[in-house]
Design an enzyme around this catalytic site. Structure first.
Site, PDB file in Angstrom:
ATOM      1  N   LYS A  22       0.844  -1.207   0.000  1.00  0.00           N
ATOM      2  CA  LYS A  22       0.000   0.000   0.000  1.00  0.00           C
ATOM      3  C   LYS A  22       0.873   1.249   0.000  1.00  0.00           C
ATOM      4  CE  LYS A  22      -1.643   1.780   4.063  1.00  0.00           C
ATOM      5  NZ  LYS A  22      -1.375   3.224   4.127  1.00  0.00           N
ATOM      6  N   ASN A  23       1.864   1.258   0.896  1.00  0.00           N
ATOM      7  CA  ASN A  23       2.660   2.476   1.077  1.00  0.00           C
ATOM      8  C   ASN A  23       3.557   2.774  -0.108  1.00  0.00           C
ATOM      9  OD1 ASN A  23       1.430   2.869   3.479  1.00  0.00           O
ATOM     10  ND2 ASN A  23       3.189   2.299   4.759  1.00  0.00           N
ATOM     11  N   ARG A  98      -3.760  10.512   4.308  1.00  0.00           N
ATOM     12  CA  ARG A  98      -2.487  11.234   4.426  1.00  0.00           C
ATOM     13  C   ARG A  98      -1.630  11.131   3.148  1.00  0.00           C
ATOM     14  NH1 ARG A  98       1.276  14.158   7.859  1.00  0.00           N
ATOM     15  NH2 ARG A  98       3.334  13.462   7.266  1.00  0.00           N
ATOM     16  N   ASP A 122      -4.443   8.303   9.644  1.00  0.00           N
ATOM     17  CA  ASP A 122      -4.695   7.546  10.862  1.00  0.00           C
ATOM     18  C   ASP A 122      -4.517   8.382  12.112  1.00  0.00           C
ATOM     19  OD1 ASP A 122      -5.259   5.042   9.826  1.00  0.00           O
ATOM     20  OD2 ASP A 122      -3.139   4.707   9.421  1.00  0.00           O
ATOM     21  N   ASP A 310       4.975   0.305  11.875  1.00  0.00           N
ATOM     22  CA  ASP A 310       3.698  -0.270  11.452  1.00  0.00           C
ATOM     23  C   ASP A 310       3.490  -1.695  11.978  1.00  0.00           C
ATOM     24  OD1 ASP A 310       3.044   2.031  10.179  1.00  0.00           O
ATOM     25  OD2 ASP A 310       3.278   1.298   8.137  1.00  0.00           O
TER      26      ASP A 310
HETATM   27  C1  UD1 Z   1       4.782   6.443   6.104  1.00  0.00           C
HETATM   28  C2  UD1 Z   1       3.802   5.306   6.030  1.00  0.00           C
HETATM   29  C3  UD1 Z   1       3.401   4.852   7.413  1.00  0.00           C
HETATM   30  C4  UD1 Z   1       4.622   4.529   8.231  1.00  0.00           C
HETATM   31  C5  UD1 Z   1       5.601   5.692   8.217  1.00  0.00           C
HETATM   32  C6  UD1 Z   1       6.910   5.391   8.934  1.00  0.00           C
HETATM   33  C7  UD1 Z   1       2.597   5.797   3.983  1.00  0.00           C
HETATM   34  C8  UD1 Z   1       1.289   6.122   3.364  1.00  0.00           C
HETATM   35  N1  UD1 Z   1       2.614   5.740   5.316  1.00  0.00           N
HETATM   36  O1  UD1 Z   1       4.103   7.538   6.714  1.00  0.00           O
HETATM   37  O2  UD1 Z   1       2.574   3.693   7.284  1.00  0.00           O
HETATM   38  O3  UD1 Z   1       4.225   4.273   9.554  1.00  0.00           O
HETATM   39  O4  UD1 Z   1       5.910   6.052   6.860  1.00  0.00           O
HETATM   40  O5  UD1 Z   1       7.496   4.248   8.424  1.00  0.00           O
HETATM   41  O6  UD1 Z   1       3.589   5.546   3.316  1.00  0.00           O
HETATM   42  N2  UD1 Z   1       7.194  14.197  10.351  1.00  0.00           N
HETATM   43  C9  UD1 Z   1       7.312  15.532  10.656  1.00  0.00           C
HETATM   44  N3  UD1 Z   1       7.374  16.434   9.635  1.00  0.00           N
HETATM   45  C10 UD1 Z   1       7.308  16.051   8.326  1.00  0.00           C
HETATM   46  C11 UD1 Z   1       7.187  14.674   8.023  1.00  0.00           C
HETATM   47  C12 UD1 Z   1       7.133  13.768   9.061  1.00  0.00           C
HETATM   48  O7  UD1 Z   1       7.361  15.905  11.825  1.00  0.00           O
HETATM   49  O8  UD1 Z   1       7.373  16.917   7.441  1.00  0.00           O
HETATM   50  C13 UD1 Z   1       7.164  13.213  11.457  1.00  0.00           C
HETATM   51  C14 UD1 Z   1       5.827  12.493  11.560  1.00  0.00           C
HETATM   52  O9  UD1 Z   1       4.906  13.224  12.314  1.00  0.00           O
HETATM   53  C15 UD1 Z   1       6.245  11.199  12.237  1.00  0.00           C
HETATM   54  C16 UD1 Z   1       7.645  10.949  11.680  1.00  0.00           C
HETATM   55  O10 UD1 Z   1       8.102  12.191  11.190  1.00  0.00           O
HETATM   56  O11 UD1 Z   1       6.334  11.368  13.624  1.00  0.00           O
HETATM   57  C17 UD1 Z   1       7.696   9.904  10.577  1.00  0.00           C
HETATM   58  O12 UD1 Z   1       6.860  10.278   9.530  1.00  0.00           O
HETATM   59  P1  UD1 Z   1       7.081   9.814   8.025  1.00  0.00           P
HETATM   60  O13 UD1 Z   1       8.287   8.944   7.926  1.00  0.00           O
HETATM   61  O14 UD1 Z   1       6.997  11.009   7.160  1.00  0.00           O
HETATM   62  O15 UD1 Z   1       5.810   8.904   7.797  1.00  0.00           O
HETATM   63  P2  UD1 Z   1       4.728   9.009   6.662  1.00  0.00           P
HETATM   64  O16 UD1 Z   1       5.384   9.214   5.359  1.00  0.00           O
HETATM   65  O17 UD1 Z   1       3.656   9.940   7.095  1.00  0.00           O
END
Ligand code: UD1
Length: 425
Positions: A22-23, A98, A122, A310
């Site tokens: 999915k991701n 998201r 989520d 995850d």
């Molecule tokens: C993706 C996955 C999710 C997985 C996560 C970490 C998808 C759709 N989702 O989410 O299932 O759990 O990677 O492996 O691919 N953050 C910031 N600022 C930003 C970006 C992120 O503070 O600009 C923080 C987030 O709040 C979080 C952390 O960084 O605490 C990790 O986020 P990120 O790696 O970006 O996860 P996603 O891409 O949202």
């Protein structure tokens, strides 16, 4: 409200097939926007998030159709991208997921502007976008937030050096997708290294992008003038594979996870070996077998190659039926222990202290109605239900449906007694 009725006492045994991640698929769909013409993506999971992303792309002017491959959990997605896509996303659609933020980079890169609603997703903690925004600004975009939308403009993006504060998966993806059409060279440092990043970069490479270092902390992109559409196959879903692996151990079963890639789950599989399981990497998959009760193992979630956040809910559920005590540490999403209240309803002995959970194992769960609070928490509760002493009703499983195609059928195929029911919400 959709529910799963999970009967405890099953031993998962047999073969199960994992389709594309999915991701990854959601980002590959966004990447298709970078080239006019028809792209096809195979092994796209048949899940609601793909349907939402398809609708996001349709509202941007793309033709999108999905052909399910029976029995595979996935199918082929065909995306026809117009010469001039629309640059405004639908507010209500984007708020539902998201991952829709990942159209921001491709749209600014290709069209010079984008208006993308601030995304939802989520309930696992506050999920910032600061790194997406500051990275795009460094590439030359101007970004303002107005009326619930992020509005980005950039006549032409220019290559630059970007250092991420944290190896964010989504920010790395957005910035790489923006940089492929920028002028000059972009270096993204402290980039995420997840297999889904490698998958995206591989697809972009096949579209004509010049990218070096995918899968390492430094990704270098040399911008090109245009990209071509592509035929591509999504990387297998390591989180779904990991869910089956942990399920096999919790239920003292024996499961061959077809298309599971052991190198994408090194730390998680190592933990299962420490718990007492037999783990074998096979040519086209992974076998996980367990005899007797697992031992508790400590788990620390970290960006790849660390233990995936995850799979943390499943790790907590596993520890809750193992012998001994485990310390589970969550380092990625601060709200990710919220589901523990539901696990406690099933009799789990878990104490949360900040981003640590102390889990004391017990023989089995005590069945009760529980609520799936997000995709992975829901899957963890289903696994817990399999180890309960009665029938556990997992409610609000539309969350689970967002990440696990054919979950009930696959569970039944492995010998579990699970059925989908509906009750007034
Ligand atoms: C993706 C996955 C999710 C997985 C996560 C970490 C998808 C759709 N989702 O989410 O299932 O759990 O990677 O492996 O691919 N953050 C910031 N600022 C930003 C970006 C992120 O503070 O600009 C923080 C987030 O709040 C979080 C952390 O960084 O605490 C990790 O986020 P990120 O790696 O970006 O996860 P996603 O891409 O949202």
């Amino acid at each position: 409200m959709q529910c799963f009725e999970v009967t405890g006492g099953a031993r998962l045994a047999g073969r199960v097939r994992v389709t594309g991640a999915k991701n990854s698929a959601l980002k590959l769909m966004a990447a298709a926007l970078l080239a006019p013409g028809r792209s096809t993506i195979d092994e796209v999971p048949d899940i609601l998030d793909v349907a939402i992303m398809s609708e996001v792309l349709r509202r941007l002017g793309c033709g999108v159709s999905y052909e399910r491959v029976p029995g595979s959990g996935g199918g082929r997605l065909t995306i026809d991208v117009p010469d001039a896509p629309s640059t405004e996303t639908d507010y209500d659609l984007v708020r539902r997921m998201r991952a829709s933020i990942s159209v921001l980079g491709p749209l600014v890169a290709r069209c010079g502007s984008a208006r993308v609603a601030l995304p939802g997703g989520d309930a696992i903690g506050s999920r910032g976008l600061d790194m997406h925004i500051s990275g795009l600004e460094r590439l030359g975009a101007t970004i303002v937030s107005e009326h619930g939308f992020l509005v980005a403009t950039a006549p032409r993006l220019t290559g630059t050096s970007i250092w991420l504060d944290f190896p964010s998966v989504g920010a790395t993806e957005n910035l790489v997708m923006a940089a492929v059409l920028a002028t000059g060279i972009t270096v993204v440092d402290n980039a995420a290294r997840e297999p889904e990043i490698v998958d995206l970069c591989r697809m972009l490479g096949e579209m004509g992008a010049r990218i070096d270092g995918a899968g390492t902390s430094t990704i270098t992109v040399e911008g090109v003038d245009s990209l071509q559409p592509v035929e591509y196959t999504t990387v297998p879903d390591r989180i779904v594979a990991g869910t089956w692996a942990i399920g096999a151990v919790m239920t003292r079963g024996d499961v061959v996870i077809e298309r599971g890639v052991a190198e994408h789950l090194t730390v998680a599989l190592d933990k299962l070996t420490d718990a007492g399981a037999v783990v074998e990497a096979l040519p086209g998959g992974i076998r996980v077998a367990m005899e007797g009760r697992p031992r508790c193992v400590d788990v620390v979630t970290l960006p790849f190659p660390g233990f995936p956040t995850d799979l943390q809910p499943m790790a907590v559920a596993l520890a809750a039926v193992s012998t001994g005590t485990a310390l589970i540490t969550e380092n990625v999403f601060e709200g990710r222990f919220m589901f523990v209240n539901e696990l406690v309803r099933l009799g789990a002995d878990v104490r949360i202290d900040g981003h640590h959970a102390v889990v004391r194992g017990r023989e089995r769960f005590s069945s009760a109605p529980v609520l799936a609070t997000d995709i992975r928490a829901g899957a963890g509760l289903v696994l817990a239900g399999l180890c309960s002493d009665g029938v556990t009703e997992v409610q609000d499983v539309h969350h689970v449906d967002r990440g696990y195609p054919d979950f009930v059928d696959q569970l039944v195929g492995l010998g579990a007694v699970v059925r989908r029911t509906e009750r007034p919400g």
